[in-house]
Design a protein around this motif. Structure first.
Motif, mmCIF file in Angstrom:
data_model
loop_
_atom_site.group_PDB
_atom_site.id
_atom_site.type_symbol
_atom_site.label_atom_id
_atom_site.label_comp_id
_atom_site.label_asym_id
_atom_site.label_seq_id
_atom_site.Cartn_x
_atom_site.Cartn_y
_atom_site.Cartn_z
ATOM 1 N N VAL A 102 29.508 30.086 -18.416
ATOM 2 C CA VAL A 102 29.332 29.233 -16.816
ATOM 3 C C VAL A 102 29.962 29.952 -15.385
ATOM 4 C CG1 VAL A 102 31.391 27.709 -16.373
ATOM 5 C CG2 VAL A 102 31.416 27.591 -18.511
ATOM 6 N N LEU A 103 29.486 29.864 -15.139
ATOM 7 C CA LEU A 103 28.716 30.429 -14.002
ATOM 8 C C LEU A 103 29.878 29.710 -12.526
ATOM 9 C CD1 LEU A 103 25.468 32.784 -14.599
ATOM 10 C CD2 LEU A 103 28.028 33.780 -14.730
ATOM 11 N N HIS A 104 29.558 30.395 -11.810
ATOM 12 C CA HIS A 104 30.115 30.354 -10.404
ATOM 13 C C HIS A 104 29.053 30.309 -9.116
ATOM 14 C CE1 HIS A 104 33.862 27.572 -10.812
ATOM 15 N NE2 HIS A 104 34.062 28.446 -10.607
ATOM 16 N N LEU B 222 25.699 27.280 -16.879
ATOM 17 C CA LEU B 222 26.943 25.629 -16.912
ATOM 18 C C LEU B 222 26.948 26.196 -15.745
ATOM 19 C CD1 LEU B 222 28.600 24.817 -20.210
ATOM 20 C CD2 LEU B 222 26.569 24.105 -19.318
ATOM 21 N N VAL B 223 26.632 24.893 -14.684
ATOM 22 C CA VAL B 223 27.175 25.013 -13.166
ATOM 23 C C VAL B 223 27.778 24.137 -12.499
ATOM 24 C CG1 VAL B 223 25.672 27.683 -12.637
ATOM 25 C CG2 VAL B 223 25.169 24.606 -12.142
ATOM 26 N N GLY B 224 28.409 24.480 -11.684
ATOM 27 C CA GLY B 224 29.808 22.963 -10.428
ATOM 28 C C GLY B 224 30.376 22.825 -10.022
ATOM 29 N N PRO B 225 30.757 22.555 -9.479
ATOM 30 C CA PRO B 225 31.938 22.257 -8.694
ATOM 31 C C PRO B 225 32.905 22.843 -9.176
ATOM 32 C CG PRO B 225 30.723 20.379 -8.187
ATOM 33 C CD PRO B 225 30.585 21.023 -8.467
ATOM 34 N N ASN B 226 34.283 23.102 -8.822
ATOM 35 C CA ASN B 226 35.654 23.058 -9.181
ATOM 36 C C ASN B 226 35.828 21.732 -9.735
ATOM 37 O OD1 ASN B 226 36.025 25.569 -8.598
ATOM 38 N ND2 ASN B 226 37.626 24.972 -6.461
ATOM 39 N N LYS C 29 32.771 22.318 -16.972
ATOM 40 C CA LYS C 29 32.365 22.953 -16.977
ATOM 41 C C LYS C 29 32.971 23.959 -18.224
ATOM 42 C CE LYS C 29 32.324 25.270 -13.479
ATOM 43 N NZ LYS C 29 32.762 24.468 -12.065
ATOM 44 N N SER C 30 33.962 24.427 -18.078
ATOM 45 C CA SER C 30 35.137 24.647 -18.837
ATOM 46 C C SER C 30 35.798 23.608 -20.103
ATOM 47 C CB SER C 30 36.502 25.206 -18.439
ATOM 48 O OG SER C 30 35.352 26.592 -17.276
#
Length: 261
Positions: free
Chosen positions: A197-199, A40-44, A48-49
């Motif tokens: 979840v990854l940045h 799961l990626v995406g900006p702040n 995601k969390s």
């Protein structure tokens, strides 16, 4: 996602979460199968969390339903749920004077006691997370990276068929980032459903079968890394100029910033 997910172990149907009137997740539909690693990626602030918390049962959605192994998540008893899914949260601080080994051994609590098997599993988890040498240490004395690896070892010791990892690489050095994702990949290859979840988009590209990119609480893209990590999609979602190249050895997309000097 085009793959056949009729045997999905986890399904989110129309899931929405609202906080202070703002939609954190907006009518999300997703399915996850065994034997896969989904990033799961995406900006702040993309959700995601929150999505991970809803999927794992730590947060009840305002609308929609979550099914795990065919049953509504709310129908699961706590102990049975802990045998079915394990969770590595972002905040994994332990505020009591347990040793590293004691914390990792907590992963065995949902299971029927079997001292010999439990000891073997705990030792294997300590070794996989590279914290065997820290076994006797008070967890309150660990560095951020050591504490993160200890929490990861506890998840490994829980031996569940569904694994949720929320930013497991955030506090780790390069070597341990790759090691954690390799282990997550091996869990999926052995039949687990792993959702992380990854940045770091390149970590996602290098290890995940599937990437779900979120933007403002909705799914912006969902598919294989090469399908999701396009220049157009990333620049739209992240509002950041990028180049998407070919990794010279892994054969996966490589995302680099394209800011002018």
């Amino acid at each position: 996602m085009s793959d056949d997910l009729t045997h999905a172990v986890l399904a989110l149907d129309g899931v929405s979460v609202r906080i202070d009137g703002r939609a954190i997740l907006d009518a999300v539909d997703l399915q996850f199968a065994r034997g896969t690693l989904t990033a799961l990626v995406g900006p702040n602030g993309a959700g995601k969390s929150t999505l991970l918390a809803v999927a794992s049962g730590d947060l009840v959605p305002a609308a929609g339903r979550v099914r795990l192994a065919g049953a509504d998540l709310g129908d699961w008893k706590a102990r049975a749920l802990a045998r079915e899914r394990s969770v590595l949260p972002q905040d994994h601080a332990v505020r009591f004077g347990f040793s590293v080994r004691e914390v990792v051994a907590m992963g065995r609590l949902p299971h029927a006691p079997d001292p010999a098997a439990d000891d073997r599993i705990v030792e294997a988890a300590l070794g996989s997370a590279d914290v065997t040498h820290l076994g006797a240490r008070d967890v309150q004395t660990l560095s951020g990276g050591e504490a993160s690896r200890t929490a990861f070892a506890r998840v490994l010791a829980q031996t569940t068929p569904v694994v949720f990892l929320d930013e497991p690489t955030a506090a780790l050095d390069l070597q341990h980032q790759e090691a954690v994702l390799r282990i997550a990949r091996s869990l999926a290859d052995a039949g687990a459903c792993v959702i992380v979840v990854l940045h770091d988009l390149n970590l996602a590209a290098g290890h995940a079968d599937r990437i779900v990119m979120l933007h403002a609480g909705r799914i912006a893209a969902d598919g294989r890394p090469r399908e999701v990590l396009t220049r157009e999609t990333i620049e739209h979602v992240y509002a950041q100029p990028v180049l998407v190249l070919e990794h010279p050895t892994r054969g996966v997309p490589l995302v680099v910033s394209d800011d002018p000097r």
